[in-house]
Scaffold this motif. Sequence first.
Motif, PDB file in Angstrom:
ATOM      1  N   ILE A 141       0.833  -1.252  -0.135  1.00  0.00           N
ATOM      2  CA  ILE A 141       0.056   0.066   0.013  1.00  0.00           C
ATOM      3  C   ILE A 141       0.699   1.396   0.054  1.00  0.00           C
ATOM      4  CG2 ILE A 141      -1.871   1.186   1.071  1.00  0.00           C
ATOM      5  CD1 ILE A 141      -2.630  -1.688   0.114  1.00  0.00           C
ATOM      6  N   ARG A 142       0.891   2.003  -1.032  1.00  0.00           N
ATOM      7  CA  ARG A 142       1.656   3.053  -1.273  1.00  0.00           C
ATOM      8  C   ARG A 142       0.975   4.545  -1.236  1.00  0.00           C
ATOM      9  NH1 ARG A 142       4.397   4.708  -6.919  1.00  0.00           N
ATOM     10  NH2 ARG A 142       2.388   4.520  -7.287  1.00  0.00           N
ATOM     11  N   PHE A 143       1.433   5.319  -0.299  1.00  0.00           N
ATOM     12  CA  PHE A 143       0.763   6.800  -0.107  1.00  0.00           C
ATOM     13  C   PHE A 143       1.788   7.578  -0.972  1.00  0.00           C
ATOM     14  CE2 PHE A 143      -0.884   4.258   3.326  1.00  0.00           C
ATOM     15  CZ  PHE A 143      -2.068   4.699   3.598  1.00  0.00           C
ATOM     16  N   ILE A 144       1.467   8.291  -1.942  1.00  0.00           N
ATOM     17  CA  ILE A 144       2.188   9.027  -2.622  1.00  0.00           C
ATOM     18  C   ILE A 144       2.204  10.688  -2.222  1.00  0.00           C
ATOM     19  CG2 ILE A 144       2.803   9.737  -5.238  1.00  0.00           C
ATOM     20  CD1 ILE A 144       1.017   7.082  -5.750  1.00  0.00           C
ATOM     21  N   PHE A 145       3.291  11.161  -2.187  1.00  0.00           N
ATOM     22  CA  PHE A 145       3.551  12.725  -1.741  1.00  0.00           C
ATOM     23  C   PHE A 145       4.255  13.436  -2.954  1.00  0.00           C
ATOM     24  CE2 PHE A 145       3.089  10.309   1.750  1.00  0.00           C
ATOM     25  CZ  PHE A 145       2.231  10.745   2.653  1.00  0.00           C
ATOM     26  N   GLU A 146       3.699  14.594  -3.442  1.00  0.00           N
ATOM     27  CA  GLU A 146       4.368  15.286  -4.517  1.00  0.00           C
ATOM     28  C   GLU A 146       4.636  16.732  -3.858  1.00  0.00           C
ATOM     29  OE1 GLU A 146       1.476  15.505  -7.832  1.00  0.00           O
ATOM     30  OE2 GLU A 146       1.882  13.036  -8.179  1.00  0.00           O
ATOM     31  N   GLN A 147       5.632  17.319  -4.714  1.00  0.00           N
ATOM     32  CA  GLN A 147       5.966  18.795  -4.234  1.00  0.00           C
ATOM     33  C   GLN A 147       5.065  19.704  -5.174  1.00  0.00           C
ATOM     34  OE1 GLN A 147       9.882  20.121  -4.702  1.00  0.00           O
ATOM     35  NE2 GLN A 147       9.805  21.540  -2.920  1.00  0.00           N
ATOM     36  N   THR A 148       4.299  20.456  -4.766  1.00  0.00           N
ATOM     37  CA  THR A 148       3.439  21.354  -5.482  1.00  0.00           C
ATOM     38  C   THR A 148       3.916  22.610  -5.476  1.00  0.00           C
ATOM     39  OG1 THR A 148       1.767  21.817  -3.873  1.00  0.00           O
ATOM     40  CG2 THR A 148       1.284  19.768  -5.200  1.00  0.00           C
ATOM     41  N   LYS A 149       2.944  23.777  -6.252  1.00  0.00           N
ATOM     42  CA  LYS A 149       3.501  25.089  -6.073  1.00  0.00           C
ATOM     43  C   LYS A 149       3.214  25.663  -4.749  1.00  0.00           C
ATOM     44  CE  LYS A 149       2.274  25.842 -10.896  1.00  0.00           C
ATOM     45  NZ  LYS A 149       1.400  26.509 -11.507  1.00  0.00           N
ATOM     46  N   THR A 150       2.360  25.060  -3.912  1.00  0.00           N
ATOM     47  CA  THR A 150       2.118  25.382  -2.553  1.00  0.00           C
ATOM     48  C   THR A 150       2.865  24.759  -1.611  1.00  0.00           C
ATOM     49  OG1 THR A 150       0.047  24.139  -2.519  1.00  0.00           O
ATOM     50  CG2 THR A 150      -0.223  26.471  -3.278  1.00  0.00           C
ATOM     51  N   GLY A 151       3.705  23.695  -2.032  1.00  0.00           N
ATOM     52  CA  GLY A 151       4.492  22.624  -1.158  1.00  0.00           C
ATOM     53  C   GLY A 151       4.104  21.484  -1.091  1.00  0.00           C
ATOM     54  N   TRP A 152       4.555  20.526  -0.190  1.00  0.00           N
ATOM     55  CA  TRP A 152       4.394  19.076  -0.370  1.00  0.00           C
ATOM     56  C   TRP A 152       2.746  18.982  -0.019  1.00  0.00           C
ATOM     57  CZ3 TRP A 152       7.584  15.748  -2.228  1.00  0.00           C
ATOM     58  CH2 TRP A 152       8.961  16.249  -2.533  1.00  0.00           C
ATOM     59  N   LYS A 153       2.103  17.849  -0.801  1.00  0.00           N
ATOM     60  CA  LYS A 153       0.785  17.458  -0.783  1.00  0.00           C
ATOM     61  C   LYS A 153       0.829  15.990  -0.783  1.00  0.00           C
ATOM     62  CE  LYS A 153      -1.078  21.452  -0.666  1.00  0.00           C
ATOM     63  NZ  LYS A 153      -1.956  22.095   0.415  1.00  0.00           N
ATOM     64  N   PHE A 154      -0.227  15.312   0.100  1.00  0.00           N
ATOM     65  CA  PHE A 154      -0.396  13.912  -0.098  1.00  0.00           C
ATOM     66  C   PHE A 154      -1.583  13.825  -1.468  1.00  0.00           C
ATOM     67  CE2 PHE A 154      -3.918  10.803   0.885  1.00  0.00           C
ATOM     68  CZ  PHE A 154      -3.269   9.489   0.614  1.00  0.00           C
ATOM     69  N   ALA A 155      -0.720  13.073  -2.500  1.00  0.00           N
ATOM     70  CA  ALA A 155      -1.306  13.143  -3.878  1.00  0.00           C
ATOM     71  C   ALA A 155      -1.880  11.764  -4.459  1.00  0.00           C
ATOM     72  CB  ALA A 155      -0.071  13.441  -4.993  1.00  0.00           C
ATOM     73  N   GLY A 156      -1.634  11.005  -3.589  1.00  0.00           N
ATOM     74  CA  GLY A 156      -2.232   9.297  -4.111  1.00  0.00           C
ATOM     75  C   GLY A 156      -2.226   8.646  -3.108  1.00  0.00           C
ATOM     76  N   LEU A 157      -2.879   7.291  -3.502  1.00  0.00           N
ATOM     77  CA  LEU A 157      -2.765   6.156  -2.871  1.00  0.00           C
ATOM     78  C   LEU A 157      -2.944   5.050  -3.694  1.00  0.00           C
ATOM     79  CD1 LEU A 157      -3.264   4.622  -0.197  1.00  0.00           C
ATOM     80  CD2 LEU A 157      -5.592   4.630  -0.508  1.00  0.00           C
ATOM     81  N   ASP A 158      -2.085   4.075  -3.721  1.00  0.00           N
ATOM     82  CA  ASP A 158      -1.831   2.981  -4.574  1.00  0.00           C
ATOM     83  C   ASP A 158      -1.768   1.631  -3.953  1.00  0.00           C
ATOM     84  OD1 ASP A 158      -1.841   1.805  -7.217  1.00  0.00           O
ATOM     85  OD2 ASP A 158       0.083   2.315  -7.495  1.00  0.00           O
ATOM     86  N   ASN A 159      -2.250   0.520  -4.528  1.00  0.00           N
ATOM     87  CA  ASN A 159      -1.789  -0.918  -4.072  1.00  0.00           C
ATOM     88  C   ASN A 159      -1.037  -1.315  -5.077  1.00  0.00           C
ATOM     89  OD1 ASN A 159      -1.680  -3.567  -3.758  1.00  0.00           O
ATOM     90  ND2 ASN A 159      -3.630  -3.780  -2.820  1.00  0.00           N
ATOM     91  N   VAL A 160       0.278  -1.502  -4.982  1.00  0.00           N
ATOM     92  CA  VAL A 160       1.270  -1.767  -5.954  1.00  0.00           C
ATOM     93  C   VAL A 160       0.954  -3.161  -6.557  1.00  0.00           C
ATOM     94  CG1 VAL A 160       2.920  -0.295  -5.536  1.00  0.00           C
ATOM     95  CG2 VAL A 160       3.111  -2.560  -4.464  1.00  0.00           C
ATOM     96  N   ASN A 161       0.236  -4.018  -5.887  1.00  0.00           N
ATOM     97  CA  ASN A 161      -0.060  -5.703  -6.421  1.00  0.00           C
ATOM     98  C   ASN A 161      -1.292  -5.713  -7.297  1.00  0.00           C
ATOM     99  OD1 ASN A 161       1.755  -6.475  -4.579  1.00  0.00           O
ATOM    100  ND2 ASN A 161       0.436  -6.989  -2.996  1.00  0.00           N
ATOM    101  N   GLU A 162      -1.764  -4.511  -7.620  1.00  0.00           N
ATOM    102  CA  GLU A 162      -3.010  -4.406  -8.579  1.00  0.00           C
ATOM    103  C   GLU A 162      -2.683  -3.766  -9.966  1.00  0.00           C
ATOM    104  OE1 GLU A 162      -6.126  -2.218  -6.427  1.00  0.00           O
ATOM    105  OE2 GLU A 162      -6.573  -3.928  -5.459  1.00  0.00           O
TER     106      GLU A 162
END
Length: 162
Positions: A141-162
């Motif tokens: 289970i992967r929680f994805i974080f990205e740097q945006t124009k306004t700073g770091w944000k939680f950007a996605g959730l994934d199950n790498v097995n799917e």
Amino acid sequence: MIKGKMRASEFNSFVSIRACRPWRVISAQTWLAGILILLSFPNAFAQTDFSAFWQKFKSAVIAGDKAAVAEMTKFPLSMPYEVKAVKNKEEFLRRYNEIFKGEAKAAQCFPSAKPHQQSARQYDVYCPFKETPNDWENAPIRFIFEQTKTGWKFAGLDNVNE
């Protein structure tokens, strides 16, 4: 100043201002060089910025502070294969348990989870399934974080097995 003539006091002021200018130029050049040096090391800043963000985000999830977590989330929030993306804050608050207590218990995982840097603008945090919370060898289970124009944000959730 008398038409075409400069008084001695005005001349002295003019000379002292002109004499100071090389320092301003050197100071500006030094400042610019310093900024360019700092910008050449973006990963050092990204790490520091992400570390502070991660501590804040992790604490909010562990405390169950849904509103704080929503403020640190980028919308639309990407979801696993065949799961509809979370479009906005209101939907995020309704689906909070699905996101953080669905396949993995984030509040249980996050205290010992280690962020993995994928790029200068992305970090991932992996968690095991909630049925096997200590199985760190199988943490899909992967929680994805990205740097945006306004700073770091939680950007996605994934199950790498799917």
